[in-house]
Design an enzyme around this catalytic site. Sequence first.
Site, PDB file in Angstrom:
ATOM      1  N   ASN A 150       5.455  -4.910 -10.915  1.00  0.00           N
ATOM      2  CA  ASN A 150       5.223  -4.317  -9.493  1.00  0.00           C
ATOM      3  C   ASN A 150       5.833  -3.014  -9.188  1.00  0.00           C
ATOM      4  OD1 ASN A 150       5.468  -4.819  -6.670  1.00  0.00           O
ATOM      5  ND2 ASN A 150       4.078  -6.306  -7.101  1.00  0.00           N
ATOM      6  N   ASP A 184      -4.018  -3.347 -16.330  1.00  0.00           N
ATOM      7  CA  ASP A 184      -3.049  -1.805 -17.084  1.00  0.00           C
ATOM      8  C   ASP A 184      -1.691  -1.904 -17.527  1.00  0.00           C
ATOM      9  OD1 ASP A 184      -5.262  -0.575 -16.856  1.00  0.00           O
ATOM     10  OD2 ASP A 184      -4.321   1.082 -15.113  1.00  0.00           O
ATOM     11  N   GLY A 208       4.994 -14.505  -4.027  1.00  0.00           N
ATOM     12  CA  GLY A 208       6.263 -15.094  -3.263  1.00  0.00           C
ATOM     13  C   GLY A 208       6.656 -16.234  -1.704  1.00  0.00           C
ATOM     14  N   TYR A 228      -9.813   3.882  -7.775  1.00  0.00           N
ATOM     15  CA  TYR A 228      -8.689   4.057  -8.520  1.00  0.00           C
ATOM     16  C   TYR A 228      -8.182   5.259  -8.898  1.00  0.00           C
ATOM     17  CZ  TYR A 228      -4.088   2.885 -11.839  1.00  0.00           C
ATOM     18  OH  TYR A 228      -3.475   1.927 -11.722  1.00  0.00           O
TER      19      TYR A 228
END
Length: 558
Positions: free
Chosen positions: A142, A205, A270, A476
């Site tokens: 992450n 990616d 989460g 991006y």
Amino acid sequence: MTAVKHMKWWGWGRDGVGFHHEDKPGFAPFVLNAVGLDLATATPVEEPAFDELTVPASTIGEALRTSLVSIVGEEYATTDDLVRVIHTYGKSLRDLVRIRANSIERAPDIVVYPADEKEVQAVVDAAVAADAVIIPFGGGSNIAGSLEPRAGESRVVISLDLGRLDRLIEIDADSGLARIQAGAQGPDLEEQLNARGWTIGHFPDSFTHSTLGGWVATRSSGMQSDKYGDIADITRGLRVVRPGGVLVLRPLPSTSSGPSIREMILGSEGRLGVITEVTVQVHRKPAKRDVYAYFFPTFEAGIRAMQDISESDAAPSITRISDAPETGFSLATSKDRKGFDKFLAGTVLPGLMRSKGWDLEKICLSFIGYEGSVPHAKRQKKLVDSIVKKHGGMGVGTGPGILYDQKKFDTPYLRDFLLDRGAAGDVSETAAPWSKLIQVHDNTIAAAQAAYNQLGIKGWIMSHMSHSYHSGACLYFTFAFVFGDDPLGEYDVVKKAIQQAFVDNGGTISHHHGVGREHSPWLEEDISPEGVAVMGALFGGADPGSNLNPGKIIGAGY
């Protein structure tokens, strides 16, 4: 090899990924011109030594530790400092800079590795009973700050690593539905599916180091989402462990049973529970798969072509176009050509472009992929070729596309290559309607350049369009600069300028990396204050004790 180097806790690793500038004659001068970094004279920074880190001591009490060990076993519950550091951060630039700067304010107190959903439930219940914090951990890739504990967290922090839940459970061949445990990493997941003739078609990616559960938790998107959809489209069913029980969503094709709980779990990071199993839509491996390269005279011409493709009967698996700066980067890092191939690429192709009146400083490289049966793939290419021609583009075959396919997972490692040499390299992505895409692109580039000017440094920013939709697309951005005396302060100036440009010009704050802590300051501008209030009410009602990864998405107080 030391344990630290073997586990590559400072990043995803750099060995063998292709960023060896000695083998790419154009790369070194490109980097010098872009950010002022001379690779010929830059001395790589020594890799951080774990023994030099100051790791906050574990605060877990013996009673809770004993309870967790009784659930998962002594081997799978550890307070080892190295393991705790590995589970402290993700892999953002901010994370890696802090590790190298010996800045670890709060680490998990214990890391547990449950073997199955029953053990996950027991860990969650034990943690809530002890008023501890639970942070689910997948592949650790992450880059939005979704994994780190709150700096001032006084309660025990448990990192719940799902790495042992990595199996393909079953495939419903009639429906094309696969039940897969949430801890399965991309390569293992795809290998298990391929062995039975299937593919998930999801290739972000971070594919080689990220997990299915992590993709769902951050609303991931993949390089072939034009055909297969984002993970939100691929996810059909879910099992989520919550305090006291398991939230079960059956893999139904569609339902109108109230507000979508499935949508609430997607992107929840989460905050609503621990994802243990995902039922995903899978597809038979295609008989044919090709990625073709095209050039356009300008980025705007390429964007208009991509829009027309999205509105046409064509259904390619990839529609991607780089702006002029990224095209220059791609050409500088392409493999060295020899003989006739070098003559074609270095002489014939530029000459042909000049004969068309193209400015070689503005040309843009595009990759378009075709998958399916042989007749289907050929038909798709024929439709796309006519659109490319309409917008003044030209095809150059599959050669560059093959290289793109081979190197598609390498780009994130450029960050580590630059960081080793005292430079920043990072990414930010957005999505916007077609009508605003060029505006978002141009004004984001301008905002980054203004930030570099404010800092008095030379910086670089480039972009590509990917992930087309009927109404718009993803942009991006990759940016880089050489650090001064205040690496994170300088990074914040540039990152904030880019993120603010997104929302000021009609884009979203994140297309597929999630919110975490990195993007939460812009959430009100993205979904409105009332939207944040509704989200806060959801988190507060579902997790009244703030035990489930608190502080993520909507920040402090939740």
